[in-house]
Each structure stands twice: as C-alpha cells, then as structure tokens.
Design a protein around this motif. Structure first.
Motif, mmCIF file in Angstrom:
data_model
loop_
_atom_site.group_PDB
_atom_site.id
_atom_site.type_symbol
_atom_site.label_atom_id
_atom_site.label_comp_id
_atom_site.label_asym_id
_atom_site.label_seq_id
_atom_site.Cartn_x
_atom_site.Cartn_y
_atom_site.Cartn_z
ATOM 1 N N TYR A 174 -3.371 -1.809 9.577
ATOM 2 C CA TYR A 174 -4.192 -2.811 8.591
ATOM 3 C C TYR A 174 -4.612 -4.317 9.105
ATOM 4 C CZ TYR A 174 -0.857 -1.354 4.326
ATOM 5 O OH TYR A 174 -0.347 -0.417 4.202
ATOM 6 N N ASP A 206 -6.032 -6.264 8.176
ATOM 7 C CA ASP A 206 -6.068 -7.927 7.649
ATOM 8 C C ASP A 206 -5.409 -8.506 8.626
ATOM 9 O OD1 ASP A 206 -3.676 -6.054 7.153
ATOM 10 O OD2 ASP A 206 -3.153 -7.549 5.577
ATOM 11 N N GLY A 218 -6.767 -14.453 8.037
ATOM 12 C CA GLY A 218 -6.036 -13.243 8.131
ATOM 13 C C GLY A 218 -4.364 -13.496 8.369
ATOM 14 N N VAL A 238 -8.479 -2.591 4.104
ATOM 15 C CA VAL A 238 -8.829 -3.882 4.745
ATOM 16 C C VAL A 238 -8.266 -4.462 3.479
ATOM 17 C CG1 VAL A 238 -10.421 -5.316 5.172
ATOM 18 C CG2 VAL A 238 -10.303 -2.829 5.891
ATOM 19 N N TRP A 239 -7.437 -5.279 3.800
ATOM 20 C CA TRP A 239 -6.246 -5.962 2.782
ATOM 21 C C TRP A 239 -6.881 -7.277 2.545
ATOM 22 C CZ3 TRP A 239 -3.828 -3.008 -1.138
ATOM 23 C CH2 TRP A 239 -2.873 -2.622 -0.836
ATOM 24 N N THR A 240 -8.043 -7.401 1.837
ATOM 25 C CA THR A 240 -8.947 -8.666 1.529
ATOM 26 C C THR A 240 -7.852 -10.311 0.629
ATOM 27 O OG1 THR A 240 -9.613 -8.265 -0.598
ATOM 28 C CG2 THR A 240 -10.870 -7.294 1.080
ATOM 29 N N HIS A 282 -6.900 -13.071 2.209
ATOM 30 C CA HIS A 282 -7.621 -14.056 3.728
ATOM 31 C C HIS A 282 -8.880 -14.006 3.742
ATOM 32 C CE1 HIS A 282 -2.927 -15.459 2.690
ATOM 33 N NE2 HIS A 282 -2.938 -13.990 3.563
ATOM 34 N N MET A 283 -9.623 -12.330 3.378
ATOM 35 C CA MET A 283 -10.393 -12.193 3.603
ATOM 36 C C MET A 283 -11.728 -12.883 2.216
ATOM 37 S SD MET A 283 -10.754 -8.686 5.197
ATOM 38 C CE MET A 283 -9.160 -8.284 6.122
ATOM 39 N N MET A 310 -14.972 -9.794 5.182
ATOM 40 C CA MET A 310 -14.059 -8.651 5.291
ATOM 41 C C MET A 310 -14.750 -7.151 5.478
ATOM 42 S SD MET A 310 -14.863 -5.334 4.324
ATOM 43 C CE MET A 310 -16.078 -5.232 2.300
ATOM 44 N N MET A 323 -13.844 -8.327 9.269
ATOM 45 C CA MET A 323 -12.450 -7.688 9.624
ATOM 46 C C MET A 323 -11.847 -5.769 10.161
ATOM 47 S SD MET A 323 -10.524 -10.145 10.321
ATOM 48 C CE MET A 323 -8.152 -9.669 10.409
#
Length: 757
Positions: free
Chosen positions: A416, A418, A430, A465-467, A469-470, A476, A479
């Motif tokens: 993960y 993030d 993140g 790539v969970w966004t 906090h991006m 993005m 990370m």
C-alpha cells in the motif's frame, strides 16, 4: 489477458528460474527488472544517430515497437535512429520473430549489431524496453556504448500490476500516461484504475449523466469549503485514448467499479440506489462509509447498464467490482433488505453480499469477462471463476488458492504505497507507517503456505496507490515511484534472482530513467537528513543519515556543492553557529537524491517539526496537509495521530526553564472512523477557545496551559508561546490540546524550545 496464457507464463518463468542464474560477469548491466539470464560478452555496441532499426517487411507490430524504441532513444539520448523495413542489417538493431513466445524475449548485443528476438509483440516490446534501459544508464545525451551481452528473459508472474486511485484525487491524462510509460519501461503490465468511490465518480456513463454532473464533484471540509468544488472526470473519448495508449505498451487497464459499498458518490447522484438517504457533505471525508447500494431490481439494472458501458470502453478480461469494506449497518436497519435476505433463504448480510457480487458477476460473464474483487468477496461464498485480490495481508490469497480460485497478492501495508517511505519530515503526505523501498523489495509474492499446485492460482502481484492524502499529481507519482520499480522486479525476476544489493546498485540509473520519462519519483529516502544536538564548547553537533542507508554522504562547509571528491561523512560533526553545511548522497560515484543544505542557527537547533516529535500513540498516524491558505503549495504538512492528537518532545532540558513556541493549525475532523470517534481523548477547556497543555509526561504534572485565544479565528497556522518553569533533570514534554469536540482538531506543525536566559 486470458486464463491459459496467464498460467503458461508463470510456468515458463519458473522453468527459467530453475535453469538460469545471472552470473557475476553481468554485474555492470543496469537492467531492471533483473533478467532471468544475462551473460556479458566482450566489447560494446555503439548507438548513435547513424544507427538503424530494422524490421521485416510488412511486420506492422514490429514496426510499431521499433518506432516506440526510436522515440524513447530520442527522449533520452537526443537523437532518433531511423526505422527501416528489410535491407542490410550490419551494425543495426534488428527485430525478429524467431524467438520465444508470450512476453519472453532474447536480446543479443554485440559490437557488430543488436538483435531483439520474440515470437509475439509483447516479447519484442520488452526486449526493446531492455535495450532502451541499457542505452540509458544516466541522463547524458549523445551516442552511448551499450555493453555486449546475451539476455534470455521471461516473467515470473503474469499479473504485474499497479493500482492508481483516481476517485479520491483526480489525476490528469498526461500524468497517467507518464505513469504508464514508467510502468512499461519496467515491465509492469496491469494498470488497475480505481474510478469510483465515496469521494467521487470519475468515469463518464452516457446513460446516467448525473454520475459525473453531480457525483464527480465535492465540497471540501473546513476552510477549504469556501473554495470551488473539487473534482473532475474522464470522458469516454479520453478513456479510449488511454486504453489504446496502454495497450501499445503491453499494459491492460482493469477498471474498478465499486460495489456494494464505497458508493456514496453514485447514491448522491441517484438517491434511489441507496439503502439510506445520502449526505453529500460527507463526500469530502475519508475512511469507511456506511452507504451501500440497495438490492432492488432497479439498482441491478443500473449496475448492468454501467458495467456494459464499462465493458464497451475496457477490453480487459477482468473487471474489478470492489467488494471491500461494506459496512452492513444500513442493510441491517432496512426492513426491505431484511425481507430480501429472508426471501432468498440467506443466513445473514454477508451471504447477501455474496449473492450481490455473484449477480453482478453474471453481467460480466454474459460478455466473456471475469470478475475480480478484494478479498472480502470470499465471505459468504464465491462464484467458481471469480478472482480474489488479497489486501488484508496474504491470508485472502492463501484461502482463495486453496479453494481453487485465482488470486493476486496486494497486501496491506507492504504494497500500500500511501504509507510513507522514510521517517523524514520531508516525505509527502500519507499514512504514517514506514514502508521503505527495501520493504517492498523484500516481499515475496509466492506464499510458502501453498503447495506447488496451489501456487498455480497466483496470477501475480500488485501495489496500490490510494490517494486520500495525495492531493497533487506529483505527490501521487512520488509515492508510487521508485517503489513500483521494486515491485516490478519481484513480479518479473525469477525467485532466485532477487538481490537487494544488486537492485540498490542500479538505483542511480533507475532514478535517471524515471526523470527522463517525466515521473516525479521520491528522492527523500536517499538524501541526507540532519539530527542536531548541543555540542562541545557551545557548538552544534550535526549527525547525518539517510532513510535507506545506501551509498555514502559527502559534504562541504565552504558553500560549494558537494561532489564525489568532497569530504565523506563518517561521524558526528561539532560546528560553530552560522556554519552552512551542504550534503549529498552518492552511490558508486553517482548522485542519488538532491543536495541538502542547512545553516546552523540557534532556532534550527531548538526546533523540531511534527514528524521529528514522537507521537503519544500510533493508532492512525497521518501526515496531513492544512486546509488553508487557498494556495495549496503554501499549506503546511503536519504529522498527527488523528485518534489521539498528542506529541512528545523527548528529553527536554528545563534546567533553566524554557520559552516554548508552537506553530499549529486547526483542521477539520473529516474522518469516518465509526465508534473510534467517541474514544478520542478530550480534556475539557478552561477558556472559550481551549488551550495547549504541556505536561511532564502524558500522565504527569501540567507545566502550562496556554490559551489559544485569537488563534481559533485563524484558519491557517498560528504561533502559541509561553514560558515553561525550571525543572531538574530532563523531561518528556507531552503536548496536547483541550477541546469541547473533535471537530475541528488542532495539529502541530513545529515546536521551538529555547532555553531561558
């Protein structure tokens, strides 16, 4: 992709792994992923503007690959070799179909010419990517000598994926194309595109225009509520273009349309789809939401229509339907849904979700597609041909494989992306757990708990790539890369070929290539980070380290930029105030990361950023961005445990007392955390705006309670100052805020603790 080629590639990769090993003679090749077999030869091939790339007459696919190779060489070397059909091939790069099948290829580089041999286009393409990498060991322009070698290569796994979440934060098509370029150059072949979630619906659906007219836009919380709505979506024409762009790079785009949970955005657009009335104001929140689709026939008709438009756009065999984090509270509270459970003869809501997923799967099956979902789809039973993406560790993959289901390993937290990559305060926003490049590289996608037959169900591996906090495209990419490159090697290179030291050796070349491809990769874990303390004779003691401990640090004290011949850092330095230190990391004589510079001042010595403080607890640690000012690049980043906003300055010297200065900001509590919200500790304020409390240890004596006063009226950063009393010995200062409620909550940006005179 289809089932048979997937398994065939896995078997062939395992066979290659058993047969080949990369010998020490190939150690000067900077090829990533490391190939199954590479043997260095004498000499080198001189690539220049005069070089020609030859393909057979009429071979349209090979000509397309040749043009892609020529374009990449132009980007990195500054010249473009001509592509020709037929004719004499001496001294040229030749693409031939007389090679291995599937994604496998053979690359033969000699002083007299280069041959890329593969039966299929995918193999030719990957051979071309390997040649481009060998021709791009750095950012230097002009002709280049490519080391002579014979490379025979094939992937370990068939699914080598990267998921990008465009639902939480929207990325431009240009950024997605650059990401695809970087994936292709490193032989990642599956782009999982997360298009739908509570925070936004990003895909144009012609039959349901409100999905994007309404569901693609949200109002941000806190001070940002005064700004324009956040959002965006991808038109169907943009999607077709991106799908074709990816396919030309041997990448399949697998779309994800979340069901039955993570559905607030579509329910806001069409409330009749929900199990309870939606609250559009919550689309700016993060966490696990309670809104689920209902089980009406009209809702399934909607999903059928949506999925059919999705399948018209995406030719991928697999369609991802989510299935994760579906809180069943609304289903439990709905008499209509409880009656549905009884009507179907199901045991509970988990079995209802299984029924729901299987019904959605039938829509996919009618068009020859396969359903894939997160590992929660195992709960309550699973359709025979459904595929499981295991994210809650690897247990879901093990259970799926043992039950005869195909699976892709994508475990939290290691894959993960993030999570931050080092403990440096310079890391992007993140999650707070450190998942380093080395951690990703250490992950083996073949669990030892499975037999050889069960391992055949492992299609491959994927990072996500969970966004949440991006907030920007650059964050993005930072990370995702270079950690996605580590994943690429573990997904491609034979099991016995994994070698962290060798991978690390190739990192300077990798970072140069990513830059050429337009990817904003994260360099922070490679860079020198300072730790300051009181030195002898009133001097400042400086210690330098890097997040990954690679290479060496070289520094200067004369204002000049550090180079490979600058003084190597070996131990702590005691330096006078006012000294400017410049430092940079080098690996095998090549710079790795940016130059860093610090001027040693009393303020710098006595200041710690929030990420340099210790959190009192680490329940949900996050690096968050402030919600003000409006200009995003001016917003501060703050490290905080959102379930216990509390920080510790360890071993503070209060012998003479001290002046405490805290820079902090109030942030909206826009987190869906269920009952955990009620467990957040709150101390009752003594003044209307609350106070910053300073204690000797978190359960110890209160040393100060500083009223926040006018700071409560400021949506941005405020500075709060007070004198702390003298106290014998060193003490851990615990800093927290009093408040009547958790929303908004205060977060610390930095603390300065100056000894009193």
């Amino acid at each position: 992709m289809t089932l048979t080629p997937l398994r065939t590639v896995v078997v062939s990769a395992l066979a290659l792994a058993a047969a080949f090993a990369t010998p020490a003679g190939a150690a000067d090749l900077t090829l990533t992923p490391a190939p199954a077999k590479a043997v260095r030869a004498e000499g080198a091939f001189k690539l220049s503007a005069a070089t020609r790339i030859h393909v057979a007459k009429g071979d349209v696919e090979a000509r397309g690959v040749a043009n892609q190779l020529a374009d990449l060489i132009r980007r990195s070397r500054g010249f473009r070799p001509a592509v020709v059909e037929g004719g004499p091939t001496a001294g040229a790069i030749v693409l031939t179909r007389e090679g291995p099948s599937g994604e496998a290829y053979k690359l033969d580089v000699s002083p007299s010419g280069v041959t890329i041999a593969a039966a299929q286009r995918a193999g030719l393409f990957y051979g071309a990517m390997s040649l481009w990498q060998l021709a791009t060991p750095d950012e230097t322009k002009g002709p280049v000598a490519i080391p002579a070698a014979v490379i025979e290569d094939a992937p370990r796994f068939a699914w080598r994926g990267l998921m990008v979440d465009s639902a939480r934060h929207y990325q431009s098509i240009a950024t997605l194309k650059a990401t695809l370029d970087a994936m292709a150059a490193h032989k990642l072949n599956t782009f999982h595109w997360h298009l739908v979630d509570d925070q936004g619906w990003r895909l144009e659906i012609k039959k349901y225009p409100k999905l994007t007219q309404v569901g693609a836009w949200r109002v941000e919380p806190g001070a940002a509520r005064a700004y324009p709505k956040y959002g965006g979506f991808y038109t169907q024409d943009q999607v077709r273009d991106l799908v074709a762009y990816a396919a030309a790079r041997n990448i399949t785009i697998v779309p994800e349309i979340e069901t039955p949970g993570h559905a607030l955005a579509p329910i806001v657009a069409y409330p009749e789809l929900g199990s309870a009335p939606p609250d559009a104001s919550k689309m700016g929140d993060w966490g696990v939401f309670p809104w689920l689709y209902n089980t009406d026939d009209a809702t399934f008709a909607f999903l059928d229509d949506v999925l059919n438009e999705v399948m018209d756009l995406f030719p991928s065999t697999f369609i991802h339907v989510g299935g994760d984090e579906a809180i069943k509270d609304q289903w439990k509270a709905s008499p209509k849904i409880q009656a549905k459970i009884k009507e179907l003869g199901l045991k509970d809501e988990h079995e209802l979700q299984s029924w729901f997923i299987q019904r959605v799967g039938k829509t996919l099956e009618k068009r020859g597609r396969r359903l894939i979902g997160w590992d929660e789809i195992l709960e309550g039973g699973l359709a025979p041909n459904a595929t499981v993406m295991s994210w809650r560790g690897i247990d879901g993959a093990i259970a799926a494989a043992k039950a005869g289901h195909d699976t892709v390993l994508s475990p939290h937290p290691t894959l993960y992306l993030d999570n931050r990559q080092s403990a440096s305060p310079d890391e992007p926003t993140g999650r707070g757990k450190v998942v380093s490049l080395k951690d990703v590289y250490a992950f083996d996608p073949a669990p030892a708990q499975l037999t050889a037959d069960q391992r055949q169900h492992i299609l491959g591996v994927q990072a996500n790539v969970w966004t949440e906090h991006m907030q920007t495209d650059a964050r993005m990419q930072a990370m995702a890369f270079p950690r996605a490159v580590a994943l690429a090697e573990r997904g491609w290179t034979p099991e016995g070929g994994a070698d962290w030291s060798d991978f690390a050796r190739r990192l300077p070349a990798e970072m140069a290539r990513l830059k050429i491809l337009g990817v904003a990769a994260n360099t922070v874990p490679f860079e020198p980070q300072p730790t300051l303390s009181e030195g002898e004779g009133g001097k400042t003691r400086l210690a330098l380290s890097t997040g990954l401990g690679l290479g060496e640090i070289r520094y200067t004290l004369d204002g000049k930029a550090p180079t490979t011949v600058s003084t190597p850092y070996a131990d702590e330095l005691d330096l006078p105030a006012g000294t400017t230190v410049k430092a940079r990391s080098f690996l095998d004589g090549q710079a790795l990361g940016r130059e860093r510079s610090w001027t040693l001042t009393p303020t710098l010595l006595h200041t710690r950023l929030s990420a340099q403080l210790k959190l009192c607890t680490e329940k949900v640690p996050l690096t968050m961005v402030d919600d003000a000012p409006r200009a995003f690049e001016r917003r501060a980043m703050m490290f905080v445990d959102i379930l216990n906003p509390c920080w510790i300055w360890e071993s503070a010297d209060l012998t003479k007392g001290a002046i405490l200065s805290v820079r902090a900001s109030q942030i909206p509590f826009n987190f869906q955390v269920g009952a955990d919200r009620d467990r957040i500790p709150l101390r009752a304020p003594a003044t209307p705006g609350g106070e910053l409390e300073v204690r000797a240890g978190c359960a110890g004596e209160r040393l100060a309670a500083i009223p926040l006063g006018e700071a409560t009226k400021n949506p941005g950063l405020s500075t709060i100052t007070s004198r702390l009393p003298a106290r014998r010995g060193k003490v851990d200062l615990c800093l927290s805020f009093t408040a009547k409620s958790v929303d908004p909550f205060w977060a610390i940006d930095r603390v300065t603790l100056t000894p009193a005179n």
